[in-house]
Design a protein around this motif. Structure first.
Motif, PDB file in Angstrom:
ATOM      1  N   PHE A  34       5.426  44.317  -6.315  1.00 15.52           N
ATOM      2  CA  PHE A  34       5.988  43.273  -7.031  1.00 15.52           C
ATOM      3  C   PHE A  34       5.711  43.944  -8.650  1.00 15.52           C
ATOM      4  N   TYR A  36       6.032  41.892 -12.535  1.00 13.43           N
ATOM      5  CA  TYR A  36       6.364  40.742 -13.192  1.00 13.43           C
ATOM      6  C   TYR A  36       6.377  41.064 -14.696  1.00 13.43           C
ATOM      7  N   GLN A  38       5.637  39.045 -18.566  1.00 15.89           N
ATOM      8  CA  GLN A  38       5.155  38.102 -19.226  1.00 15.89           C
ATOM      9  C   GLN A  38       5.389  38.255 -21.001  1.00 15.89           C
ATOM     10  N   GLN A  42       4.652  32.715 -22.329  1.00 19.22           N
ATOM     11  CA  GLN A  42       5.324  32.322 -21.332  1.00 19.22           C
ATOM     12  C   GLN A  42       4.735  32.562 -19.945  1.00 19.22           C
ATOM     13  N   GLY A  43       5.187  32.276 -18.932  1.00 17.68           N
ATOM     14  CA  GLY A  43       4.560  32.385 -17.555  1.00 17.68           C
ATOM     15  C   GLY A  43       5.093  33.597 -17.098  1.00 17.68           C
ATOM     16  N   LEU A  44       4.691  34.083 -15.963  1.00 22.09           N
ATOM     17  CA  LEU A  44       5.113  35.466 -15.341  1.00 22.09           C
ATOM     18  C   LEU A  44       6.393  35.338 -14.582  1.00 22.09           C
ATOM     19  N   LEU A  46       9.232  37.365 -12.334  1.00 21.58           N
ATOM     20  CA  LEU A  46       9.535  38.295 -11.317  1.00 21.58           C
ATOM     21  C   LEU A  46      10.708  39.122 -11.995  1.00 21.58           C
ATOM     22  N   LYS A  49      10.797  43.248  -6.471  1.00 23.56           N
ATOM     23  CA  LYS A  49       9.832  43.527  -5.278  1.00 23.56           C
ATOM     24  C   LYS A  49      10.410  44.272  -4.365  1.00 23.56           C
ATOM     25  N   PHE A  90       3.417  43.382 -15.351  1.00 26.31           N
ATOM     26  CA  PHE A  90       2.283  43.467 -14.441  1.00 26.31           C
ATOM     27  C   PHE A  90       2.795  43.988 -12.921  1.00 26.31           C
ATOM     28  N   ASN A 101      -1.664  35.733  -1.309  1.00 28.33           N
ATOM     29  CA  ASN A 101      -2.269  35.917  -2.554  1.00 28.33           C
ATOM     30  C   ASN A 101      -1.947  37.409  -3.242  1.00 28.33           C
ATOM     31  N   LEU A 102      -1.641  37.550  -4.435  1.00 28.45           N
ATOM     32  CA  LEU A 102      -1.212  38.676  -4.937  1.00 28.45           C
ATOM     33  C   LEU A 102      -2.305  39.217  -5.958  1.00 28.45           C
ATOM     34  N   PHE A 104      -3.326  41.857  -8.644  1.00 25.95           N
ATOM     35  CA  PHE A 104      -2.533  42.175 -10.006  1.00 25.95           C
ATOM     36  C   PHE A 104      -3.245  43.532 -10.825  1.00 25.95           C
ATOM     37  N   GLY A 105      -2.431  44.205 -11.344  1.00 25.20           N
ATOM     38  CA  GLY A 105      -3.102  45.489 -12.260  1.00 25.20           C
ATOM     39  C   GLY A 105      -3.401  44.613 -13.525  1.00 25.20           C
ATOM     40  N   LYS A 106      -3.924  45.308 -14.546  1.00 26.68           N
ATOM     41  CA  LYS A 106      -4.357  45.023 -15.685  1.00 26.68           C
ATOM     42  C   LYS A 106      -3.195  44.559 -16.655  1.00 26.68           C
TER      43      LYS A 106
ATOM     44  N   TYR B  35      -3.707  30.732 -10.093  1.00 27.51           N
ATOM     45  CA  TYR B  35      -4.350  32.082 -10.398  1.00 27.51           C
ATOM     46  C   TYR B  35      -4.931  31.819 -11.860  1.00 27.51           C
ATOM     47  N   LYS B  42      -7.230  40.908 -15.993  1.00 29.02           N
ATOM     48  CA  LYS B  42      -6.127  40.822 -15.277  1.00 29.02           C
ATOM     49  C   LYS B  42      -5.901  39.449 -14.697  1.00 29.02           C
ATOM     50  N   PHE B  45      -6.252  36.038  -8.448  1.00 24.15           N
ATOM     51  CA  PHE B  45      -6.001  34.930  -7.436  1.00 24.15           C
ATOM     52  C   PHE B  45      -7.085  34.237  -7.417  1.00 24.15           C
ATOM     53  N   PHE B  91      -2.879  29.910 -14.273  1.00 19.26           N
ATOM     54  CA  PHE B  91      -1.567  29.884 -13.796  1.00 19.26           C
ATOM     55  C   PHE B  91      -1.109  29.400 -12.231  1.00 19.26           C
ATOM     56  N   GLY B 106       4.107  29.071 -13.260  1.00 19.64           N
ATOM     57  CA  GLY B 106       4.459  28.324 -14.494  1.00 19.64           C
ATOM     58  C   GLY B 106       3.818  28.819 -15.798  1.00 19.64           C
ATOM     59  N   PRO B 107       3.947  28.162 -16.899  1.00 15.54           N
ATOM     60  CA  PRO B 107       3.700  28.897 -18.043  1.00 15.54           C
ATOM     61  C   PRO B 107       2.236  28.750 -18.424  1.00 15.54           C
TER      62      PRO B 107
END
Lengths: 114, 114
Positions: A34, A36, A38, A42-44, A46, A49, A90, A101-102, A104-106, B35, B42, B45, B91, B106-107
């Motif tokens: 994925f 994302y 940001q 704001q939120g993340l 998409l 994917k 991200f 569960n995801l 994430f990178g930094k 999260y 980063k 989760f 999040f 969400g934000p």
């Protein structure tokens, strides 16, 4: 253990220039992948994917990404960047067989010069 | 377009106090996630929730954390006795399907522990 590496912490490009954001992952099999975005406060959201099938994936806002199994990479590209693309990006990996569960990178912060 | 909402946007608390972070997932979604993102780090989760029970949790999600879906719309994260290191952006996310399906975020709630 799964991990995601985004080697570029901060990238600056000129408006109208092309963009490539790098993402490498470590996982024993083919994961879900994925990207994302940001924006501040704001939120993340998409962008796109990869689940299976065609390794070139099209997303929103003119972004695309290519899954390269041999390189364990999923780089994000855009042919012409707009000022509104300035945000943090991200890359994330989801393990098949997990409960969703995801990892994430930094993140890579993108700045756009006029 | 349906979206995930979170309240409050910012919560300040004293160390040792209990906090409850609230989320309203997208109404027809079945999978729910928390999260967190410590400043400058980063997104990590915490927990996934499906069919009224935790389906997966990370090492971070220890006994001081709990989640609940008290009614048909809310999804809460409780931290029983906050520590300074709990300061982060939290999040909430939801998805219609499980692994591989798009998670809508969400934000966020910024938690500051003093």
């Amino acid at each position: 253990a799964q991990s995601v590496t985004q080697p570029d912490i901060h990238i600056t490009v000129s408006e109208g220039a092309s963009l490539e954001l790098r993402c490498n992952y470590s996982y024993g099999a083919t994961p879900y992948l994925f990207w994302y975005v940001q924006s501040p406060g704001q939120g993340l959201q998409l962008l796109l994917k990869y689940f299976s099938g065609d390794t070139l994936v099209q997303g929103i806002k003119g972004f695309e990404a290519e899954f390269k199994r041999s390189q364990s990479s999923f780089n994000l590209r855009k042919p012409s960047v707009h000022w509104s693309d300035a945000a943090e990006y991200f890359c994330a990996v989801g393990a098949r067989g997990s409960q969703g569960n995801l990892i994430f990178g930094k993140g890579t912060k993108l700045s756009v010069k006029p | 377009e349906p979206e995930v909402t979170q309240t409050p946007s910012h919560q300040v608390t004293q160390m040792g106090q209990e906090v409850i972070l609230r989320c309203v997932p997208i109404s027809n979604h079945l999978y729910f996630y928390w999260y967190r993102q410590i400043l400058g780090q980063k997104v990590e989760f915490l927990v996934s929730f499906y069919n009224n029970e935790i389906s997966e949790k990370s090492e971070i999600f220890d006994d001081q954390f709990s989640v609940e879906r008290p009614d048909g719309s809310n999804f809460t994260l409780k931290i029983r006795s906050t520590k300074l290191e709990d300061s982060a952006m939290y999040f909430c996310a939801s998805s219609l399907g499980g692994p591989g399906d798009t998670q809508y975020f969400g934000p966020g709630t910024r938690l500051t522990v003093l």
